[in-house]
Scaffold this motif. Structure first.
Motif, PDB file in Angstrom:
ATOM      1  N   LEU A   3       0.826  -1.207   0.000  1.00  0.00           N
ATOM      2  CA  LEU A   3       0.000   0.000   0.000  1.00  0.00           C
ATOM      3  C   LEU A   3       0.864   1.262   0.000  1.00  0.00           C
ATOM      4  O   LEU A   3       0.506   2.264  -0.629  1.00  0.00           O
ATOM      5  N   CYS A  63      -6.644  -5.824   0.825  1.00  0.00           N
ATOM      6  CA  CYS A  63      -6.469  -4.380   0.965  1.00  0.00           C
ATOM      7  C   CYS A  63      -7.457  -3.776   1.955  1.00  0.00           C
ATOM      8  O   CYS A  63      -7.110  -2.868   2.707  1.00  0.00           O
ATOM      9  N   SER A  84      -8.983   1.910   6.305  1.00  0.00           N
ATOM     10  CA  SER A  84      -9.739   2.374   5.148  1.00  0.00           C
ATOM     11  C   SER A  84      -9.802   3.900   5.122  1.00  0.00           C
ATOM     12  O   SER A  84     -10.346   4.522   6.029  1.00  0.00           O
ATOM     13  N   ASN A 123      -6.771  -3.450   5.745  1.00  0.00           N
ATOM     14  CA  ASN A 123      -5.978  -2.351   6.259  1.00  0.00           C
ATOM     15  C   ASN A 123      -6.881  -1.146   6.549  1.00  0.00           C
ATOM     16  O   ASN A 123      -8.066  -1.133   6.217  1.00  0.00           O
ATOM     17  N   HIS A 128      -6.648   5.298   0.363  1.00  0.00           N
ATOM     18  CA  HIS A 128      -6.508   3.852   0.189  1.00  0.00           C
ATOM     19  C   HIS A 128      -7.490   3.329  -0.859  1.00  0.00           C
ATOM     20  O   HIS A 128      -7.160   2.456  -1.666  1.00  0.00           O
TER      21      HIS A 128
END
Length: 272
Positions: A125, A167, A172, A170, A176
């Protein structure tokens, strides 16, 4: 000693070729010394700065750190610079300078090293966010997004839904969400290195029976039992199109397509 070697040596403190320009850095008690002529030969921006109407000997750099600027200077002087040893965030800052001073070779070198950097669960990320922060430098941003998306594609075997699940675990945020969307879009455009060019499947279907579900126009196939089709059709066939649920049209040695072949009698003939 070759000319390029002499240029590299001219930056050494004990060089007998005195420097004539000094760069200072906002907020840092550091400096970089160099030679106007050498910098001007490498960059028209430096040339205008040193030999234009506003001749400068002391230059304050406000948009880069001393360490990053030093790396650019060493590249110009042909000192051995292992770009792959730098962190991606450092390379992004270096790319900014390379673009600012029109150093195309440095830009290309930076882009070439990005695939060599490890992307993993912990930093994927961060790499994508760095790509978004570099959006004004499109080649750099694209290369970083490809690096992040390539990791996701490999880690989750190209499964978009699994990449999304990873994803969203993780924190938010709006950022992101944006980079996740761009990574997934990039994933779709990255070719699968394990994808067979003939049957378009992973794993390859070489020797597997042909069905309406795995039918690929243009794929090469061969009879599973030559006698079940025709004694003359024992060579490779090129699929053209489906005639119906269980039959198809194919070409033999560049001939006009012939229909009526039964799918169950054929298998994929792929190459490795």
């Amino acid at each position: 000693m070759a000319l390029l070697g002499k240029i590299a040596k001219s930056l050494d403190p004990n060089s007998d070729l005195p420097t004539d320009v000094t760069f200072f850095f906002k907020g840092e008690d550091k400096e970089v010394k160099a030679h106007k002529l050498i910098l001007s030969m490498a960059s028209d921006v430096f040339k205008r700065e040193f030999y234009g109407t506003m001749k400068e000997e002391d230059v304050v750099i406000k948009d880069a750190s001393q360490q990053v600027f030093q790396a650019m200077i060493e590249f110009i002087y042909n000192k051995r610079t292992a770009l792959g040893d730098f962190e991606l965030s450092f390379l992004a800052s270096l790319y900014y300078l390379a673009d600012k001073y029109y150093l195309e070779d440095l830009k290309e070198g930076i882009l070439a090293t990005i695939p060599e950097h490890e992307v993993n669960n912990e930093n994927v990320l961060d790499v994508a966010i760095l790509a978004e922060e570099s959006i004004l430098h499109e080649p750099l941003s694209a290369a970083l997004y490809v690096a992040a998306a390539s990791f996701l594609k490999s880690a989750f075997n190209g499964k978009l839904e699994k990449a999304v699940d990873f994803c969203v675990e993780n924190e938010s945020t709006e950022l992101h969400g944006l980079v996740l969307f761009k990574m997934l879009a990039t994933m779709k455009n990255i070719p699968d290195p394990n994808l067979c060019e003939n049957c378009k499947q992973t794993p390859c279907l070489n020797g597997k029976a042909l069905t309406a579900q795995n039918f690929v126009p243009g794929a090469e196939v061969a009879p599973r039992d030559p006698w079940a089709i025709s004694r003359t059709d024992t060579r490779t066939l090129i699929l053209s199109g489906l005639d119906g649920p269980e039959t198809f049209t194919a070409r033999l040695d560049g001939s006009i397509g012939h229909g009526g072949y039964a799918l169950r009698y054929l298998m994929f003939k792929c190459f490795y």
